[in-house]
Design a protein around this motif. Structure first.
Motif, PDB file in Angstrom:
ATOM      1  N   LYS A   1      35.734  42.865  45.899  1.00 60.92           N
ATOM      2  CA  LYS A   1      35.482  44.527  45.100  1.00 60.92           C
ATOM      3  C   LYS A   1      36.953  45.325  44.831  1.00 60.92           C
ATOM      4  CE  LYS A   1      31.000  45.375  47.377  1.00 60.92           C
ATOM      5  NZ  LYS A   1      30.194  45.695  48.292  1.00 60.92           N
ATOM      6  N   THR A   2      37.808  44.839  45.427  1.00 62.78           N
ATOM      7  CA  THR A   2      38.979  45.671  45.840  1.00 62.78           C
ATOM      8  C   THR A   2      40.184  45.129  44.792  1.00 62.78           C
ATOM      9  OG1 THR A   2      39.304  45.838  48.285  1.00 62.78           O
ATOM     10  CG2 THR A   2      38.414  47.520  47.281  1.00 62.78           C
ATOM     11  N   ALA A   3      39.802  43.651  44.617  1.00 56.56           N
ATOM     12  CA  ALA A   3      41.398  42.714  44.351  1.00 56.56           C
ATOM     13  C   ALA A   3      41.583  42.980  43.369  1.00 56.56           C
ATOM     14  CB  ALA A   3      40.545  41.097  45.033  1.00 56.56           C
ATOM     15  N   THR A   4      42.905  42.371  42.278  1.00 55.06           N
ATOM     16  CA  THR A   4      42.995  41.986  41.244  1.00 55.06           C
ATOM     17  C   THR A   4      42.858  40.771  41.110  1.00 55.06           C
ATOM     18  OG1 THR A   4      43.924  44.260  40.526  1.00 55.06           O
ATOM     19  CG2 THR A   4      44.638  42.222  39.137  1.00 55.06           C
ATOM     20  N   VAL A   5      42.062  39.988  40.031  1.00 53.51           N
ATOM     21  CA  VAL A   5      42.663  38.273  39.725  1.00 53.51           C
ATOM     22  C   VAL A   5      43.356  38.196  38.991  1.00 53.51           C
ATOM     23  CG1 VAL A   5      41.412  36.387  40.199  1.00 53.51           C
ATOM     24  CG2 VAL A   5      40.554  38.505  41.091  1.00 53.51           C
ATOM     25  N   HIS A   6      44.428  37.876  38.955  1.00 55.58           N
ATOM     26  CA  HIS A   6      45.128  37.124  38.034  1.00 55.58           C
ATOM     27  C   HIS A   6      45.293  36.001  37.870  1.00 55.58           C
ATOM     28  CE1 HIS A   6      47.556  40.704  38.835  1.00 55.58           C
ATOM     29  NE2 HIS A   6      47.595  40.726  40.477  1.00 55.58           N
ATOM     30  N   TRP A   7      44.876  35.686  36.644  1.00 56.13           N
ATOM     31  CA  TRP A   7      45.239  33.858  36.213  1.00 56.13           C
ATOM     32  C   TRP A   7      45.209  33.924  34.714  1.00 56.13           C
ATOM     33  CZ3 TRP A   7      42.771  32.464  31.521  1.00 56.13           C
ATOM     34  CH2 TRP A   7      41.773  31.011  31.702  1.00 56.13           C
ATOM     35  N   ALA A   8      45.319  32.538  34.609  1.00 57.37           N
ATOM     36  CA  ALA A   8      45.776  31.926  33.703  1.00 57.37           C
ATOM     37  C   ALA A   8      45.211  29.755  33.266  1.00 57.37           C
ATOM     38  CB  ALA A   8      47.361  31.296  33.556  1.00 57.37           C
ATOM     39  N   PRO A   9      45.170  29.762  32.141  1.00 58.38           N
ATOM     40  CA  PRO A   9      44.981  28.461  32.154  1.00 58.38           C
ATOM     41  C   PRO A   9      45.710  27.968  32.810  1.00 58.38           C
ATOM     42  CG  PRO A   9      45.157  29.336  30.007  1.00 58.38           C
ATOM     43  CD  PRO A   9      45.971  30.331  30.598  1.00 58.38           C
TER      44      PRO A   9
END
Length: 223
Positions: free
Chosen positions: A215-223
């Motif tokens: 709910k409060t997280a920032t998800v950092h994603w890359a391929p």
């Protein structure tokens, strides 16, 4: 959750390191100190490499792992060993390491001692987490022997858990400690984990423990 996608992993690592450094710096300016909690494993290594060379008042930063395998630092599977090799060097060598391991046959023998050291640096200022394809985070594994207790609002700061997916006993920060962090970042790469974290948002925490912070997280994603 706030989802941030990057065109490649290098850009992700640089951006996340910059974000972590900025949040630590602001906290130190206001509070005089900061706590950084990070995952083990090799994925966050490039973030650690960048952070270790940055000009921060590292002597005011306490660093602790999200979790640790119950093995000595000399063991090749020790997260603490990796942390010293990648983060706690260069300028960041001045940071204070809060241990998640102490010599004993079983983690239960040292839980109280280790938890006492952790309590003094809470709440976590910046929390960086990883996530497995099974949607575990820290050592909160689906099917772990004490998962319900570790997810509960009244969970102790630190717990020992055992799971079929974990080769050794694990010691881990519990869900309330993770949720109470001021800034929460989840670092994942690849299509499998993107699908997993999207699925986690629809499942109960016992099936997808990472949901405890979504709910409060920032998800950092890359391929």
């Amino acid at each position: 959750m706030n989802f941030e996608a990057y065109p490649d992993r290098e850009m992700l690592m640089v951006a996340l390191a910059d974000r972590v450094a900025s949040e630590l710096r602001r906290a130190i300016e206001v509070e005089g100190r900061a706590t950084l909690s990070v995952p083990g494993g090799t994925t966050p290594g490039p973030v650690f490499d960048i952070l270790s060379g940055l000009d921060l008042p590292w002597d005011r930063v306490s660093v602790l792992l999200n979790d640790e395998r119950w093995v000595p630092e000399t063991h090749p599977r020790s997260n603490t060993r990796l942390l010293r090799e990648r983060l706690l060097r260069g300028k960041a060598a001045a940071a204070h390491l809060v241990p998640l391991y102490a010599p004993a046959d079983m983690p239960e023998e040292r839980l109280d001692d280790l938890a006492a050291g952790i309590v003094t640096v809470l709440p976590i200022t910046v929390l960086v987490l990883g996530m497995g394809a099974d949607m575990h985070t820290a050592s909160l594994f689906p099917g772990a022997d004490k998962l319900d207790e570790a997810l509960a609002p009244e969970a102790p700061v630190l717990m020992a858990l055992r799971a079929d997916a974990a080769a050794e006993p694990r010691i881990t920060l519990t869900a309330p400690v993770l949720r109470d962090a001021m800034h929460i970042h989840i670092l994942i790469t690849g299509e499998e984990k993107r699908a997993a974290i999207e699925r986690a948002a629809q499942l109960p925490e016992t099936e997808a423990p990472v949901r405890c912070v979504l709910k409060t997280a920032t998800v950092h994603w890359a391929p």
